[in-house]
Design an enzyme around this catalytic site. Structure first.
Site, mmCIF file in Angstrom:
data_model
loop_
_atom_site.group_PDB
_atom_site.id
_atom_site.type_symbol
_atom_site.label_atom_id
_atom_site.label_comp_id
_atom_site.label_asym_id
_atom_site.label_seq_id
_atom_site.Cartn_x
_atom_site.Cartn_y
_atom_site.Cartn_z
ATOM 1 N N PHE A 1 9.730 -1.145 3.246
ATOM 2 C CA PHE A 1 8.335 -1.200 3.699
ATOM 3 C C PHE A 1 7.926 -2.621 4.088
ATOM 4 O O PHE A 1 6.852 -2.809 4.655
ATOM 5 C CB PHE A 1 7.387 -0.793 2.558
ATOM 6 C CG PHE A 1 7.519 0.625 2.115
ATOM 7 C CD1 PHE A 1 6.903 1.648 2.802
ATOM 8 C CD2 PHE A 1 8.271 0.947 0.989
ATOM 9 C CE1 PHE A 1 7.018 2.958 2.388
ATOM 10 C CE2 PHE A 1 8.390 2.262 0.557
ATOM 11 C CZ PHE A 1 7.764 3.264 1.268
ATOM 12 N N ALA A 2 8.735 -3.616 3.711
ATOM 13 C CA ALA A 2 8.279 -5.004 3.819
ATOM 14 C C ALA A 2 8.162 -5.409 5.281
ATOM 15 O O ALA A 2 9.162 -5.486 5.984
ATOM 16 C CB ALA A 2 9.276 -5.917 3.106
ATOM 17 N N TYR B 1 3.609 -6.526 17.408
ATOM 18 C CA TYR B 1 3.846 -5.707 16.217
ATOM 19 C C TYR B 1 4.694 -4.488 16.571
ATOM 20 O O TYR B 1 5.748 -4.243 15.973
ATOM 21 C CB TYR B 1 2.496 -5.274 15.610
ATOM 22 C CG TYR B 1 2.640 -4.171 14.599
ATOM 23 C CD1 TYR B 1 3.373 -4.362 13.431
ATOM 24 C CD2 TYR B 1 2.052 -2.919 14.823
ATOM 25 C CE1 TYR B 1 3.532 -3.334 12.519
ATOM 26 C CE2 TYR B 1 2.199 -1.891 13.904
ATOM 27 C CZ TYR B 1 2.942 -2.105 12.756
ATOM 28 O OH TYR B 1 3.100 -1.081 11.856
ATOM 29 N N TYR C 1 0.828 -1.223 0.000
ATOM 30 C CA TYR C 1 0.000 0.000 0.000
ATOM 31 C C TYR C 1 0.864 1.275 0.000
ATOM 32 O O TYR C 1 0.859 2.036 -0.971
ATOM 33 C CB TYR C 1 -0.908 -0.082 1.228
ATOM 34 C CG TYR C 1 -1.746 1.130 1.520
ATOM 35 C CD1 TYR C 1 -2.417 1.821 0.508
ATOM 36 C CD2 TYR C 1 -1.909 1.561 2.835
ATOM 37 C CE1 TYR C 1 -3.202 2.919 0.806
ATOM 38 C CE2 TYR C 1 -2.703 2.643 3.147
ATOM 39 C CZ TYR C 1 -3.348 3.328 2.130
ATOM 40 O OH TYR C 1 -4.122 4.409 2.444
ATOM 41 N N ASP D 1 9.761 -7.566 -3.784
ATOM 42 C CA ASP D 1 8.575 -7.881 -2.986
ATOM 43 C C ASP D 1 8.278 -9.371 -3.156
ATOM 44 O O ASP D 1 8.455 -9.916 -4.252
ATOM 45 C CB ASP D 1 7.391 -7.037 -3.498
ATOM 46 C CG ASP D 1 6.267 -6.910 -2.488
ATOM 47 O OD1 ASP D 1 5.975 -5.773 -2.084
ATOM 48 O OD2 ASP D 1 5.687 -7.936 -2.096
ATOM 49 N N LEU E 1 5.265 -10.543 -2.736
ATOM 50 C CA LEU E 1 3.845 -10.559 -3.108
ATOM 51 C C LEU E 1 2.977 -11.316 -2.108
ATOM 52 O O LEU E 1 1.903 -11.791 -2.460
ATOM 53 C CB LEU E 1 3.665 -11.109 -4.540
ATOM 54 C CG LEU E 1 4.360 -10.306 -5.638
ATOM 55 C CD1 LEU E 1 4.095 -10.919 -7.016
ATOM 56 C CD2 LEU E 1 3.901 -8.840 -5.638
ATOM 57 N N ASP F 1 -6.481 -1.328 21.803
ATOM 58 C CA ASP F 1 -6.706 -0.019 21.178
ATOM 59 C C ASP F 1 -6.578 1.101 22.213
ATOM 60 O O ASP F 1 -7.433 1.220 23.091
ATOM 61 C CB ASP F 1 -8.129 0.053 20.593
ATOM 62 C CG ASP F 1 -8.195 -0.330 19.143
ATOM 63 O OD1 ASP F 1 -7.148 -0.337 18.471
ATOM 64 O OD2 ASP F 1 -9.311 -0.621 18.679
HETATM 65 N N1 UDP Z 1 -12.220 0.440 14.186
HETATM 66 C C1 UDP Z 1 -13.581 0.228 14.388
HETATM 67 N N2 UDP Z 1 -14.174 -0.718 13.621
HETATM 68 C C2 UDP Z 1 -13.514 -1.453 12.669
HETATM 69 C C3 UDP Z 1 -12.132 -1.204 12.473
HETATM 70 C C4 UDP Z 1 -11.519 -0.245 13.254
HETATM 71 O O1 UDP Z 1 -14.219 0.853 15.227
HETATM 72 O O2 UDP Z 1 -14.132 -2.310 12.019
HETATM 73 C C5 UDP Z 1 -11.547 1.474 15.006
HETATM 74 C C6 UDP Z 1 -10.374 0.950 15.800
HETATM 75 O O3 UDP Z 1 -10.821 0.511 17.066
HETATM 76 C C7 UDP Z 1 -9.483 2.206 15.896
HETATM 77 C C8 UDP Z 1 -9.778 2.960 14.600
HETATM 78 O O4 UDP Z 1 -11.006 2.427 14.107
HETATM 79 O O5 UDP Z 1 -9.877 3.001 16.971
HETATM 80 C C9 UDP Z 1 -8.711 2.775 13.550
HETATM 81 O O6 UDP Z 1 -8.470 1.378 13.397
HETATM 82 P P1 UDP Z 1 -7.592 0.780 12.230
HETATM 83 O O7 UDP Z 1 -7.664 -0.722 12.362
HETATM 84 O O8 UDP Z 1 -8.025 1.369 10.929
HETATM 85 O O9 UDP Z 1 -6.130 1.316 12.508
HETATM 86 P P2 UDP Z 1 -5.195 1.185 13.827
HETATM 87 O O10 UDP Z 1 -5.505 2.412 14.661
HETATM 88 O O11 UDP Z 1 -5.497 -0.099 14.491
HETATM 89 O O12 UDP Z 1 -3.819 1.244 13.251
#
Ligand code: UDP
Length: 341
Positions: A89-90, A157, A29, A49, A51, A301
């Site tokens: 980026f990989a 991660y 991406y 890459d 792939l 999160d």
């Molecule tokens: N999120 C959500 N529903 C989804 C996917 C993501 O509410 O189906 C929320 C997630 O909890 C976070 C935000 O959207 O607060 C961004 O999530 P994403 O996975 O896009 O990126 P991240 O912040 O994990 O890198």
């Protein structure tokens, strides 16, 4: 971590990097947008890459299908391309998957990066720009998050990305490697002409999932928690346009090639949007109702991740050109509709 002094060794901010550039993960991406910008800037570039998640169709120029786990293939690629620099980026990039199967993350993010650094060392190639992440900071203890925030990642991660940063620091000190660690916030959007964008299998990212609902390929968007201490209870993120990220890579490489010391900097807009605000923006852009349903919080999160400070502007002259949420969502929407046709 050294931030170079502007007076001594900064490149002019409009400097162009020098090739050939080997781009590991250039079919993915952010990689594919960066490769295209390099090509448009007339910098010779070769993509390497495997792939596994990238797309062959996203690369139009020289391409080597190889895995960073294959050290012989890497040595051959360096011998053939003779890169002046590498952009890396990989990597694996799903938090949830990294918790369930950390071995893949330690192998592909840490040990494959070591393979790449060793190939660079053997070939005498010393400049590298690579994808780091705001996930290296862990749960923020202060907001917005500047580069001096402690790095305490809370999942494999983020930990493997921090290992990559540490490896670069050690190689810089011992072997003269020069690196730029770019700590992305939430990469989003697509190229405005609609031919490059975000396709993940499976898709887990908020904006493409919301747009799939608008497109009718999903019934609703699940909102992961509405009881966070934020303005509407949903999580706040700093969404940064993928073309702005691409631009920062070229600037970072030009800076290293102008003789600057290694550096790490955040790439975000400094502006946060809640999940509900993103859904509203998508309703306005697409004209579709986009049913949403609140469900439980997703493990790991943090409530809010927003980039602070101005280091990228100071070091790179980088100012996001497409920071608006509606622009980001409408570029992603154009790509998704084109891809669905
Ligand atoms: N999120 C959500 N529903 C989804 C996917 C993501 O509410 O189906 C929320 C997630 O909890 C976070 C935000 O959207 O607060 C961004 O999530 P994403 O996975 O896009 O990126 P991240 O912040 O994990 O890198």
């Amino acid at each position: 971590m050294l931030a170079a002094s502007m007076s001594q060794d900064a490149s002019p901010h409009n400097a162009r990097p020098t090739g050939p550039v080997l781009v590991a993960g250039g079919a993915g991406y952010i990689g594919s947008h960066t490769v295209r910008l390099l090509e448009r800037s007339r910098v010779p570039v070769t993509v390497l890459d495997n792939l596994s998640t990238g797309h062959r169709s996203a690369v139009s120029g020289p391409f080597i299908e190889a895995d960073l786990g294959d050290r012989e293939a890497l040595a051959r690629a360096f011998a053939d391309v003779k890169p002046a620099a590498v952009i890396h980026f990989a990597a694996k990039c799903y938090v949830g998957e990294s918790v369930e199967d950390p071995a893949i993350y330690y192998r592909e993010n840490v040990s494959y990066t070591w393979n790449l650094l060793e190939a660079m060392r053997a070939a005498g190639c010393r400049d590298i720009v690579f994808s780091s992440t705001c996930a290296t900071y862990g749960s923020p203890t202060e907001l917005p998050i500047t580069e001096s925030h402690p790095q305490n990642p809370i999942n494999p991660y983020g930990r493997t990305k921090l290992h990559m940063e540490h490896m670069m620091q050690d190689y810089a000190r011992a072997y003269g490697l020069r690196y730029a660690a770019l700590r992305y916030f939430n990469a989003a959007g697509a190229s405005p002409d609609g031919d490059l964008g975000e396709i993940h299998q499976p898709e887990t990212h908020l904006i493409p999932l919301i747009l799939q609902v608008a497109l009718g390929s999903r019934p609703e968007i699940l909102v992961f928690g509405d009881d966070y201490p934020t303005r509407d209870g949903t999580c706040v993120r700093d969404y940064v346009h993928v073309d702005d990220l691409a631009d920062a890579h070229l600037r970072a490489l030009a800076r290293l090639q102008a003789g600057a010391e290694s550096f790490a900097c955040n790439l975000g807009t400094g502006q946060g949007f809640t999940v509900s605000e993103v859904i509203d923006a998508a309703r306005s852009v697409t004209g579709h109702a986009i049913p949403a349903h609140v469900t439980e919080r997703r493990a790991g999160d943090p409530a809010e991740l927003v980039s602070g400070g101005s280091l990228a502007r100071e070091l790179l002259g980088w100012v996001p050109k497409r920071p608006g949420l509606e622009e980001i969502v409408s570029d992603a929407w154009r790509f998704l509709r084109q891809d669905a046709d």
